[in-house]
Design a protein around this motif. Sequence first.
Motif, PDB file in Angstrom:
ATOM      1  N   UNK A  50     -51.380  21.470   3.260  1.00 19.19           N
ATOM      2  CA  UNK A  50     -52.379  21.026   2.290  1.00 19.19           C
ATOM      3  C   UNK A  50     -52.361  21.939   1.062  1.00 19.19           C
ATOM      4  N   UNK A  51     -52.257  23.238   1.291  1.00 18.38           N
ATOM      5  CA  UNK A  51     -52.184  24.187   0.175  1.00 18.38           C
ATOM      6  C   UNK A  51     -50.976  23.940  -0.707  1.00 18.38           C
ATOM      7  N   UNK A  52     -49.835  23.657  -0.106  1.00 21.99           N
ATOM      8  CA  UNK A  52     -48.624  23.373  -0.880  1.00 21.99           C
ATOM      9  C   UNK A  52     -48.784  22.099  -1.698  1.00 21.99           C
ATOM     10  N   UNK A  53     -49.391  21.087  -1.114  1.00 23.15           N
ATOM     11  CA  UNK A  53     -49.618  19.837  -1.853  1.00 23.15           C
ATOM     12  C   UNK A  53     -50.576  20.055  -3.025  1.00 23.15           C
ATOM     13  N   UNK A  54     -51.640  20.824  -2.803  1.00 25.13           N
ATOM     14  CA  UNK A  54     -52.576  21.116  -3.891  1.00 25.13           C
ATOM     15  C   UNK A  54     -51.918  21.945  -4.985  1.00 25.13           C
ATOM     16  N   UNK A  55     -51.066  22.899  -4.612  1.00 28.83           N
ATOM     17  CA  UNK A  55     -50.358  23.695  -5.616  1.00 28.83           C
ATOM     18  C   UNK A  55     -49.449  22.809  -6.457  1.00 28.83           C
ATOM     19  N   UNK A  56     -48.767  21.853  -5.818  1.00 26.12           N
ATOM     20  CA  UNK A  56     -47.916  20.921  -6.560  1.00 26.12           C
ATOM     21  C   UNK A  56     -48.758  20.056  -7.485  1.00 26.12           C
ATOM     22  N   UNK A  57     -49.912  19.596  -7.005  1.00 19.69           N
ATOM     23  CA  UNK A  57     -50.789  18.775  -7.845  1.00 19.69           C
ATOM     24  C   UNK A  57     -51.281  19.575  -9.050  1.00 19.69           C
ATOM     25  N   UNK A  58     -51.679  20.815  -8.833  1.00 19.99           N
ATOM     26  CA  UNK A  58     -52.144  21.647  -9.948  1.00 19.99           C
ATOM     27  C   UNK A  58     -51.031  21.899 -10.946  1.00 19.99           C
ATOM     28  N   UNK A  59     -49.824  22.100 -10.460  1.00 18.39           N
ATOM     29  CA  UNK A  59     -48.672  22.322 -11.329  1.00 18.39           C
ATOM     30  C   UNK A  59     -48.458  21.110 -12.239  1.00 18.39           C
ATOM     31  N   UNK A  60     -48.532  19.911 -11.662  1.00 18.56           N
ATOM     32  CA  UNK A  60     -48.312  18.702 -12.444  1.00 18.56           C
ATOM     33  C   UNK A  60     -49.482  18.395 -13.377  1.00 18.56           C
ATOM     34  N   UNK A  61     -50.700  18.787 -12.996  1.00 14.47           N
ATOM     35  CA  UNK A  61     -51.865  18.526 -13.835  1.00 14.47           C
ATOM     36  C   UNK A  61     -51.797  19.272 -15.163  1.00 14.47           C
ATOM     37  N   UNK A  62     -51.115  20.407 -15.204  1.00 13.51           N
ATOM     38  CA  UNK A  62     -51.052  21.205 -16.428  1.00 13.51           C
ATOM     39  C   UNK A  62     -50.554  20.409 -17.626  1.00 13.51           C
ATOM     40  N   UNK A  63     -49.607  19.548 -17.461  1.00 18.51           N
ATOM     41  CA  UNK A  63     -49.065  18.804 -18.581  1.00 18.51           C
ATOM     42  C   UNK A  63     -49.553  17.368 -18.652  1.00 18.51           C
ATOM     43  N   UNK A  64     -50.055  16.853 -17.552  1.00 15.17           N
ATOM     44  CA  UNK A  64     -50.432  15.448 -17.527  1.00 15.17           C
ATOM     45  C   UNK A  64     -51.907  15.257 -17.860  1.00 15.17           C
ATOM     46  N   UNK A  65     -52.790  15.987 -17.200  1.00 11.03           N
ATOM     47  CA  UNK A  65     -54.222  15.752 -17.355  1.00 11.03           C
ATOM     48  C   UNK A  65     -54.902  16.663 -18.366  1.00 11.03           C
ATOM     49  N   UNK A  66     -54.350  17.853 -18.570  1.00 14.70           N
ATOM     50  CA  UNK A  66     -54.950  18.792 -19.515  1.00 14.70           C
ATOM     51  C   UNK A  66     -53.886  19.308 -20.466  1.00 14.70           C
ATOM     52  N   UNK A  67     -54.339  19.836 -21.590  1.00  9.99           N
ATOM     53  CA  UNK A  67     -53.426  20.352 -22.616  1.00  9.99           C
ATOM     54  C   UNK A  67     -53.338  21.867 -22.476  1.00  9.99           C
ATOM     55  N   UNK A  68     -52.558  22.330 -21.539  1.00 11.71           N
ATOM     56  CA  UNK A  68     -52.427  23.758 -21.300  1.00 11.71           C
ATOM     57  C   UNK A  68     -52.639  24.076 -19.847  1.00 11.71           C
ATOM     58  N   UNK A  69     -52.843  25.345 -19.519  1.00 14.59           N
ATOM     59  CA  UNK A  69     -53.045  25.727 -18.126  1.00 14.59           C
ATOM     60  C   UNK A  69     -54.318  25.108 -17.561  1.00 14.59           C
ATOM     61  N   UNK A  70     -54.273  24.774 -16.281  1.00 15.05           N
ATOM     62  CA  UNK A  70     -55.411  24.125 -15.629  1.00 15.05           C
ATOM     63  C   UNK A  70     -56.643  25.019 -15.650  1.00 15.05           C
TER      64      UNK A  70
END
Length: 189
Positions: A118-138
């Motif tokens: 679960x932690x690995x999946x959340x880390x991957x999701x956070x990594x992808x959110x940086x460029x997709x959902x927000x403009x910069x670091x999460x």
Amino acid sequence: MILLRLFIEFFKIGLFSFGGGNAMLPLIYQSILQFSQLDSSAFSDMVALSQVTPGPVAVNAATYIGLLAAGIPGAISATIGVSLPCFIIMLIVIRLLDKYRNSTVVEGAFAGIRPVTIGLLLAAAMFLMNDVLVKGPLVSAELMNPSYFNLIPMGIFAVSILLISLVKMKPLHVMLLMGAAGAVIYGVI
């Protein structure tokens, strides 16, 4: 030489990545930098393409990166490299699991591995959110600034979660529907 490097790098990814393809994404991204000049935005596009094509994400990503780095032979080398460890490990695990099925140590190991996945999946999701959902670091001081968020992708993200969790729509249907919605929205803007 590049074919061997691709094979070895993706063999390591296949060997040391647990939790499935999405959990492998941070390791894949770190590893591909030596073979390709993909920035995080292009990597996000590659992940999206890997999600909507048949097959595991890690295999699709390996094939894509191998193709970019060394053409069809590179795609074959990277794909075999990422797939071979799983094949070998599964052969070993099946034999051992059958032998030690009722072991408390085996049950304990699985109990310890599940939260890591679960932690690995959340880390991957956070990594992808940086460029997709927000403009910069999460995690940023800009979180209070509304312009920090990519509103259209955030809306598509929220609707996707609702369709999958509440409406129980199949993920493939959600991907197709949201892809069409994105094409319409961005085609109009």
